[in-house]
Design an enzyme around this catalytic site. Structure first.
Site, PDB file in Angstrom:
ATOM      1  N   SER A 185      53.863 130.194  25.628  1.00 31.94           N
ATOM      2  CA  SER A 185      52.614 130.526  26.313  1.00 31.94           C
ATOM      3  C   SER A 185      52.963 131.079  27.683  1.00 31.94           C
ATOM      4  O   SER A 185      54.096 130.967  28.150  1.00 31.94           O
ATOM      5  CB  SER A 185      51.725 129.283  26.453  1.00 31.94           C
ATOM      6  OG  SER A 185      52.309 128.350  27.372  1.00 31.94           O
ATOM      7  N   VAL A 196      55.533 125.913  28.456  1.00 39.73           N
ATOM      8  CA  VAL A 196      54.478 126.044  29.453  1.00 39.73           C
ATOM      9  C   VAL A 196      55.113 126.467  30.772  1.00 39.73           C
ATOM     10  O   VAL A 196      56.161 125.949  31.164  1.00 39.73           O
ATOM     11  CB  VAL A 196      53.686 124.727  29.620  1.00 39.73           C
ATOM     12  CG1 VAL A 196      54.592 123.562  30.031  1.00 39.73           C
ATOM     13  CG2 VAL A 196      52.537 124.899  30.609  1.00 39.73           C
ATOM     14  N   ILE A 224      59.826 123.851  29.941  1.00 39.04           N
ATOM     15  CA  ILE A 224      59.205 124.302  31.183  1.00 39.04           C
ATOM     16  C   ILE A 224      59.720 125.711  31.466  1.00 39.04           C
ATOM     17  O   ILE A 224      60.927 125.928  31.583  1.00 39.04           O
ATOM     18  CB  ILE A 224      59.538 123.359  32.351  1.00 39.04           C
ATOM     19  CG1 ILE A 224      59.145 121.916  32.002  1.00 39.04           C
ATOM     20  CG2 ILE A 224      58.828 123.832  33.616  1.00 39.04           C
ATOM     21  CD1 ILE A 224      57.691 121.712  31.660  1.00 39.04           C
ATOM     22  N   LYS A 225      58.795 126.654  31.565  1.00 42.01           N
ATOM     23  CA  LYS A 225      59.189 128.046  31.790  1.00 42.01           C
ATOM     24  C   LYS A 225      59.333 128.331  33.271  1.00 42.01           C
ATOM     25  O   LYS A 225      58.444 128.034  34.075  1.00 42.01           O
ATOM     26  CB  LYS A 225      58.157 128.998  31.182  1.00 42.01           C
ATOM     27  CG  LYS A 225      58.137 129.010  29.674  1.00 42.01           C
ATOM     28  CD  LYS A 225      57.122 129.995  29.121  1.00 42.01           C
ATOM     29  CE  LYS A 225      57.607 131.422  29.184  1.00 42.01           C
ATOM     30  NZ  LYS A 225      56.671 132.340  28.477  1.00 42.01           N
ATOM     31  N   ILE A 226      60.467 128.927  33.603  1.00 37.08           N
ATOM     32  CA  ILE A 226      60.772 129.312  34.974  1.00 37.08           C
ATOM     33  C   ILE A 226      61.178 130.788  34.964  1.00 37.08           C
ATOM     34  O   ILE A 226      62.010 131.180  34.141  1.00 37.08           O
ATOM     35  CB  ILE A 226      61.909 128.462  35.560  1.00 37.08           C
ATOM     36  CG1 ILE A 226      61.495 126.993  35.620  1.00 37.08           C
ATOM     37  CG2 ILE A 226      62.318 128.953  36.946  1.00 37.08           C
ATOM     38  CD1 ILE A 226      62.601 126.051  36.091  1.00 37.08           C
TER      39      ILE A 226
END
Length: 443
Positions: A118, A182, A213-215
């Site tokens: 997402s 996310v 966790i998207k970075i």
């Protein structure tokens, strides 16, 4: 609003850090949720003795996903090319979309989807165009929460619910697959420290084993990636557009594993999201300006050529003494994930950014268009390194013509970050308007 520096574990359920920008964006009108016309939405029938899931989605006028699972009679889920993609070639097909009801993912899982990605644009579309979020949103703002905190509550619920659906895949693969991603606030793309704190906060709030966790892979966030990995948090590194930045991302992952001090690294995993179609969108425009036959002949070839070389870099970096030392502690490779796989130019084949990038230990995350096209008429065979010399030739020929790969990477990164920021601000604006219309709250 809560300050991120003051957040504690006990506050995660009812507070969120504010990273809101001041720009005001006009809400984009989107006619459908999850990219599918509601009249063609998934049909489900459930009884106590039988679970039947049928997905009626159309592409080129034909139904392409029909899955059913029946208990007790030995029948199994209808196989699709997605099952073959994973079982025969070792590539995990993921779905690049998320909206409510999250149970709409069930038929996709049955048809072979093994994870979800997402981003702020996806949630902007989902929340602003669907009434499925209204009841929760109303309850949140009536309880006194501000708009941005309410936004994160909506997002986290979707992520948690999706994680539950993919939990069995995560368990069956010993943490190798079944992830839901996310992203931290896009407003933090140039903020090293707050990206670290936001990633920790979001990871603890979601509190699911199979969350990524998207970075973003911006220069300021490369140190953030290392630090978050070192804290034992699994990461999806997004917005990678160049080989140089990709190598920096790999190094950050390796540095983070080494700095973690963990004796068992098997639960710290990562994917590196290498964007594809957007590369052609930009390079093609540059080639058309050149206008020579040689330049025009290279249109539609830059993205996959660079991707093939990225896979070569992946193989090189995840081998040798340094990597083997980490493997002894249980480390898993940071898999390459092909992102931006939908075709932007209608003249190109609709599986252009999927079929030529099939390879082991990789992920392909596909939005509706690409996913349904590949299920319908995609072919499964190892293609990513079928002709490396040709990829090198294309990459070098483009450079010789005057394509500056450094410029391409930095420009696309700038555009990607800006696009996500606009989506984020636009959604907050639309939520504020919704709250105002109900005379509930104001910022």
């Amino acid at each position: 609003m809560a300050s991120i520096s003051k957040l504690s574990a006990s506050a995660f359920a009812n507070s969120a850090p504010s990273f809101r920008g001041s720009s005001q964006q006009q809400q984009q009108q989107q006619p459908m949720c999850c990219g599918v016309d509601p009249r063609k939405r998934i049909e489900k029938s459930i009884s106590s003795s039988k679970l039947s899931v049928r997905a009626a989605r159309r592409i080129a006028g034909s139904l392409v996903v029909r899955c059913s699972q029946v208990d007790g009679n030995g029948s199994s889920v209808k196989r699709t090319t997605l099952h073959d993609l994973y079982e025969k070639e070792g590539q995990s097909p993921w779905y690049d979309n998320l909206c409510r009801p999250v149970t709409d993912l069930i038929p996709l899982i049955e048809s072979g989807v093994r994870g979800v990605t997402s981003n702020p644009a996806i949630f902007q579309k989902a929340i602003s165009t669907s009434s499925a979020y209204n009841d929760q949103f109303k309850a949140l703002v009536q309880s006194g929460l501000d708009i941005e905190t309410s936004y994160w509550e909506l997002v986290v619920k979707d992520i948690q619910d999706a994680c539950k659906l993919f939990e069995s895949i995560y368990d069956d693969t010993d943490g190798g697959d079944g992830y839901v991603s996310v992203e931290v606030s896009p407003l933090l793309a140039e903020d090293t420290e707050n990206t670290i704190e936001s990633a920790k906060w979001l990871h603890q709030w979601v509190n699911r084993r199979n969350v990524y966790i998207k970075i973003p892979a911006t220069a300021p966030c490369i140190p953030s990636i290392k630090e978050v990995i070192a804290n034992g948090i699994s990461v999806n590194v997004t917005l990678i557009f160049s080989l140089a930045r990709y190598e920096a991302v790999i190094d950050a992952y390796l540095d983070g594993l080494e700095a973690s001090g963990l004796s068992d690294l098997s639960r710290v995993t990562s994917v590196a999201s290498f964007f594809v179609s957007r590369v052609d969108s930009l390079v093609d425009k540059m080639l058309e300006k050149f206008g020579t036959p040689e330049a025009l002949n290279l249109r539609g070839k830059a993205a996959n050529a660079q991707a093939a070389l990225a896979f070569q870099l992946y193989q090189k970096k995840f081998s040798g003494p340094r990597w083997e030392a980490l493997v002894k502690k249980g480390a898993k490779k940071q898999r390459l994930l092909w992102a931006s796989t939908s075709v932007k130019n209608p003249a190109y084949p609709d599986t252009l950014y999927v079929a030529p990038l099939v390879g082991p230990d990789t992920v392909s995350t596909m939005p509706d268009q690409a996913l349904l096209a590949f299920i319908d008429h995609g072919t499964v065979s190892r293609t990513i390194d079928a002709n490396v010399s040709e990829a090198e030739g294309i990459y070098n020929a483009l450079e010789k013509l005057g394509i500056d790969w450094g410029y391409v990477g930095s420009q696309l990164e700038l555009e990607g970050v800006d696009s996500f920021k606009k989506s984020f601000d636009s959604l907050l604006d639309s939520l504020q308007e919704k709250a105002n219309s109900l005379k509930l709250v104001s910022l």
